[in-house]
Structures are given as C-alpha cells and as structure tokens.
Design a protein around this motif. Sequence first.
Motif, mmCIF file in Angstrom:
data_model
loop_
_atom_site.group_PDB
_atom_site.id
_atom_site.type_symbol
_atom_site.label_atom_id
_atom_site.label_comp_id
_atom_site.label_asym_id
_atom_site.label_seq_id
_atom_site.Cartn_x
_atom_site.Cartn_y
_atom_site.Cartn_z
ATOM 1 N N LEU A 1 2.426 -12.976 2.142
ATOM 2 C CA LEU A 1 2.468 -11.527 1.925
ATOM 3 C C LEU A 1 1.128 -10.882 2.289
ATOM 4 C CD1 LEU A 1 4.457 -11.474 -1.430
ATOM 5 C CD2 LEU A 1 5.246 -10.561 0.760
ATOM 6 N N ILE A 2 0.040 -11.507 1.888
ATOM 7 C CA ILE A 2 -1.281 -10.995 2.243
ATOM 8 C C ILE A 2 -1.478 -11.056 3.764
ATOM 9 C CG2 ILE A 2 -3.764 -11.395 2.031
ATOM 10 C CD1 ILE A 2 -3.201 -12.412 -0.824
ATOM 11 N N GLY A 3 -0.984 -12.132 4.376
ATOM 12 C CA GLY A 3 -1.088 -12.264 5.827
ATOM 13 C C GLY A 3 -0.338 -11.172 6.569
ATOM 14 N N MET A 4 0.843 -10.790 6.075
ATOM 15 C CA MET A 4 1.597 -9.704 6.703
ATOM 16 C C MET A 4 0.836 -8.388 6.607
ATOM 17 S SD MET A 4 5.379 -10.837 5.348
ATOM 18 C CE MET A 4 6.293 -9.427 5.923
ATOM 19 N N ALA A 5 0.176 -8.144 5.478
ATOM 20 C CA ALA A 5 -0.622 -6.923 5.327
ATOM 21 C C ALA A 5 -1.785 -6.913 6.315
ATOM 22 C CB ALA A 5 -1.136 -6.816 3.892
ATOM 23 N N PHE A 6 -2.440 -8.064 6.461
ATOM 24 C CA PHE A 6 -3.549 -8.178 7.413
ATOM 25 C C PHE A 6 -3.082 -7.868 8.834
ATOM 26 C CE2 PHE A 6 -5.693 -11.057 10.463
ATOM 27 C CZ PHE A 6 -6.960 -10.482 10.444
ATOM 28 N N ALA A 7 -1.918 -8.386 9.197
ATOM 29 C CA ALA A 7 -1.399 -8.140 10.545
ATOM 30 C C ALA A 7 -1.102 -6.659 10.754
ATOM 31 C CB ALA A 7 -0.140 -8.975 10.764
ATOM 32 N N LEU B 1 0.426 2.063 7.951
ATOM 33 C CA LEU B 1 -0.479 1.889 6.808
ATOM 34 C C LEU B 1 0.302 1.712 5.507
ATOM 35 C CD1 LEU B 1 -3.234 4.506 7.726
ATOM 36 C CD2 LEU B 1 -3.399 2.006 7.840
ATOM 37 N N ILE B 2 1.394 2.432 5.347
ATOM 38 C CA ILE B 2 2.227 2.253 4.153
ATOM 39 C C ILE B 2 2.809 0.844 4.123
ATOM 40 C CG2 ILE B 2 4.386 2.973 3.050
ATOM 41 C CD1 ILE B 2 3.728 5.836 3.880
ATOM 42 N N SER B 3 3.202 0.330 5.282
ATOM 43 C CA SER B 3 3.743 -1.027 5.354
ATOM 44 C C SER B 3 2.697 -2.055 4.933
ATOM 45 C CB SER B 3 4.225 -1.325 6.783
ATOM 46 O OG SER B 3 5.267 -0.451 7.163
ATOM 47 N N ALA B 4 1.459 -1.875 5.377
ATOM 48 C CA ALA B 4 0.389 -2.789 4.985
ATOM 49 C C ALA B 4 0.164 -2.742 3.480
ATOM 50 C CB ALA B 4 -0.896 -2.437 5.727
ATOM 51 N N ALA B 5 0.110 -1.533 2.921
ATOM 52 C CA ALA B 5 -0.104 -1.389 1.481
ATOM 53 C C ALA B 5 1.042 -1.998 0.685
ATOM 54 C CB ALA B 5 -0.257 0.093 1.128
ATOM 55 N N ALA B 6 2.271 -1.861 1.201
ATOM 56 C CA ALA B 6 3.435 -2.409 0.498
ATOM 57 C C ALA B 6 3.336 -3.922 0.366
ATOM 58 C CB ALA B 6 4.718 -2.013 1.228
ATOM 59 N N ASN B 7 2.844 -4.589 1.411
ATOM 60 C CA ASN B 7 2.707 -6.042 1.337
ATOM 61 C C ASN B 7 1.642 -6.473 0.328
ATOM 62 O OD1 ASN B 7 4.476 -7.522 3.374
ATOM 63 N ND2 ASN B 7 3.663 -5.856 4.614
ATOM 64 N N ILE B 8 0.559 -5.705 0.225
ATOM 65 C CA ILE B 8 -0.460 -6.012 -0.778
ATOM 66 C C ILE B 8 0.123 -5.870 -2.179
ATOM 67 C CG2 ILE B 8 -2.635 -5.234 -1.780
ATOM 68 C CD1 ILE B 8 -3.027 -6.786 0.777
ATOM 69 N N VAL B 9 0.864 -4.794 -2.413
ATOM 70 C CA VAL B 9 1.496 -4.596 -3.722
ATOM 71 C C VAL B 9 2.474 -5.732 -4.024
ATOM 72 C CG1 VAL B 9 3.035 -3.097 -5.056
ATOM 73 C CG2 VAL B 9 1.204 -2.102 -3.679
ATOM 74 N N ALA B 10 3.251 -6.143 -3.022
ATOM 75 C CA ALA B 10 4.209 -7.233 -3.221
ATOM 76 C C ALA B 10 3.494 -8.529 -3.598
ATOM 77 C CB ALA B 10 5.031 -7.433 -1.950
ATOM 78 N N ALA B 11 2.345 -8.805 -2.956
ATOM 79 C CA ALA B 11 1.573 -10.004 -3.278
ATOM 80 C C ALA B 11 1.024 -9.940 -4.692
ATOM 81 C CB ALA B 11 0.434 -10.180 -2.275
ATOM 82 N N LEU B 12 0.543 -8.775 -5.107
ATOM 83 C CA LEU B 12 -0.009 -8.618 -6.459
ATOM 84 C C LEU B 12 1.063 -8.836 -7.520
ATOM 85 C CD1 LEU B 12 -2.370 -5.553 -5.935
ATOM 86 C CD2 LEU B 12 -3.031 -7.948 -6.292
ATOM 87 N N ILE B 13 2.288 -8.428 -7.236
ATOM 88 C CA ILE B 13 3.386 -8.661 -8.183
ATOM 89 C C ILE B 13 3.604 -10.160 -8.371
ATOM 90 C CG2 ILE B 13 5.879 -8.414 -8.538
ATOM 91 C CD1 ILE B 13 5.615 -5.698 -7.053
ATOM 92 N N VAL B 14 3.581 -10.905 -7.275
ATOM 93 C CA VAL B 14 3.761 -12.353 -7.370
ATOM 94 C C VAL B 14 2.602 -12.985 -8.125
ATOM 95 C CG1 VAL B 14 4.060 -14.482 -6.061
ATOM 96 C CG2 VAL B 14 5.070 -12.367 -5.208
#
Length: 418
Positions: free
Chosen positions: A301-307, A388-401
């Motif tokens: 998930l963090i990797g997807m945000a980085f990309a 940018l919203i897509s990147a932020a969404a992946n960070i939020v998803a990772a934090l939930i996990v």
Amino acid sequence: MTIPFKPAGRSIFHGWFVVAGAFAVMFVGFGSVYTFSAFLEPLQRDFGASRGSISLVFSIAGFLYFALGLVSGPLADRLGSRPLAVAGMILMAVGLAAASAARSLVEVYLAYGLGVGLGVGCAYVPAIGAVQRWFVKRRGFASGLAVSGIGLGTLAIPPLASLLIASTGWRGAYLVLGAIALVLGGGMSLLIENDPKNRGLRPDGDPPCDSADANNAGGASVREAVRSTRFIALYVSCLVCSFGAFVPFVHLVPYARDHGVAASSAVLLLGVIGAGSTAGRFFLGAVADRMGRDRSLIMVLIGMAFAMAIWAIAADVWALAAFAFIYGVFYGGWVAVLPAVVMDYFGGLNVSGIIGVLYTSVAFGTLVGPSAAGFAYDASHSYALPILISAAANIVAALIVVAILGRRSTRTINAMKS
C-alpha cells in the motif's frame, strides 16, 4: 498409503493445474478489461462524449465484477468454482461481442458494463478462492502466480487491442477479444477445482494425514468473519485504496497523450504496468510467505502511494514508464497478498464467500474513482488532483492496516476456531 485419483507417474501436484486455470481466467478477463484505456479516445470520438462519461463504462464494469463476488463467492463454496468460472467467461465473450455492435453510449454501458462486469464477476472470486484451498505453506506464491495472469494479460492484450483498433476499428477489436475470452478463457477454466479433498489430496501435496492441512480443515462462517475487527479493517482499507487503484488503467494513456506521447508509445505504458504487476505478483507473493502477509500488505500500500507521487510529476514517456512499472509491482503485490491474508485470518471453509464480501469494498471504490478522475479532468483539464488524492488514499489505507490489523487480539476468528 496410496492417494486416490493420483496417477503413480505424476510428479506435478494437481493444485498447480488449478493455478493454471485461474491464471488463464485472470489473463483473459482482466487483460481485456484493462484494454479500456486504449478504447477511450475512439469511443469518445465516435460518440462525442466527455472523458468522464466514457470512463463511466469502465467504472460500471469494475463495480459489477467486484460486487458480484458477494454472490459468486458463496455459490462457489456450495456448487464449486468451475461452473461459475466457465459461465463467467461465456458472459464476458457475449458482452464484448455485443459492445462491438453498440450504436450509442448507453448500449456500450449495457453491453460492456453488464456483460464484461458480470462475466469477470462470476469467474474472478471463485477462481482465486479455489487456489487458496490447494495451498498452505506456499499460499502466497500460488496466489501470486494465479493473479500474475492479470499482469501478463495487461502486458499482452492492450497492445494487441491497439493493433486491432488500428486495423479493424474498435468494433472489430472487441469482437476478437470476445472470441479469445470464449476459447482460451472458457477452455482453461475447466481446470479449476474447488477442493483437494475431492481428489483425495491435501494442500501443497502433503501426505493425507499431514497436520499442515489443519489450516484448511475449518474456518469462520461468513457471518463470523464480517463481524470481526480484522475483516472490518481490511474492508475499510480496501475501500479507501480502491478509489485510486484503478485510475491509471483508465487514464494513463490519455494522460500520456495530453503530454505529447505518441499513441503507439502511450498504449505500451499499460503493458509496462502489466510487466511490473507480473513481477510484483511473483516476487512479493513469495516474499509475503516469509516476512508475513499482513506486513507485506502494509508495504504494498505504501509502495502504491509512492508510485502515485511519481505520476504526479511525470511529464515524459520515460518518467511515465518508471511510474507504470513501479506502480505495477506494488499493485500486483496488493492483488496477490490480499486473498492470502483473508485465508490466513478466516480459514478455508468459506474463503470464496468472505473474499466476495470483502471485494464489494473494491467495487464501490472502482465505481467512483476512475469516473470521478475523468470528470475532474473535464472540469480542470488536469489530472493533478485525482492523482494526489489517489496517493493519499493509499497512505490512509496502509495506516488502517497498521493500526488495526497489526494488533494481536484474543477475539480473532483463528482463536475462536482453535
């Protein structure tokens, strides 16, 4: 002790044939779905529609193929995965053929959206759910191998579709893709089987009484699973992540064209996502078996945000290719690891049904994300905000996990079943 139904000379565990069948379903199904970016411009031109309106075709199909797992998953647990996978490939072929004859955008919504959406929805969850039952120790690798069909399909079929569009038009291209779905997808899906017990086998090819099978012997009911903290966390994480996860598959080609990339090179970017996705499914699926599948989920998930952050600043074909490959690697890892995490947490008894419920979260994200990105572009003539919203969404998803799945609770389903 002789294992029933296993020929004496066979050295290949039958689970790998199940993986091959699931691989073919993913290759044909998602490879055809992810050609949509190549069709966006000709559909927009022929029907005089906005980019957001055309993107909605993909969103409808994506919503249906993930949401239908809510029905196809439990049906596969009861009736077997093979008939649903075969039916799905037939439905997909009919939908693509009908799309080739569409005379209005509404007809494209109905033919492609319903036909392809329902077809992939029938086949996807049953196929990937069946693979989980055939493996324990190598579940992450087997799951990754099966879903690598999505990556290789994304690598191979969009360039094929582009060539077909150039030579026969988008209508002829959809007709050829329908034939491929029927012959290759329908034929290979006959290899899918629900459970090794039906052949007198055990997961991973272990001896009949091997204790490793205990992980597949039971499991939570769908009701028990969906009420657990871990399932709720997975559901919310997938929902948030999926708002942006499929935006590149629809908008990367038009984004590249907007930045002066030639059409022939732009469509190859989808193939680069496919190449990265294939590598990610092989490599990260195997890594997850060693480092822990829930921790691997956080990593991808963090990797997807980085990309996505790379995409936000990419303006030439080489930067876009770098984004496409890196995104593909981590997206492929996400798709490979997620079903294995579900199997780890909730057991094999109702795994297809549980995955089906989980994927309704992805359905809602897919319905909203790509079409919203298209309408955002129509309003601003820029993809900056949706990226940018897509990147932020992946960070939020990772934090939930991290926050919820990382905790070891005495109320997990595994504890209830032990």
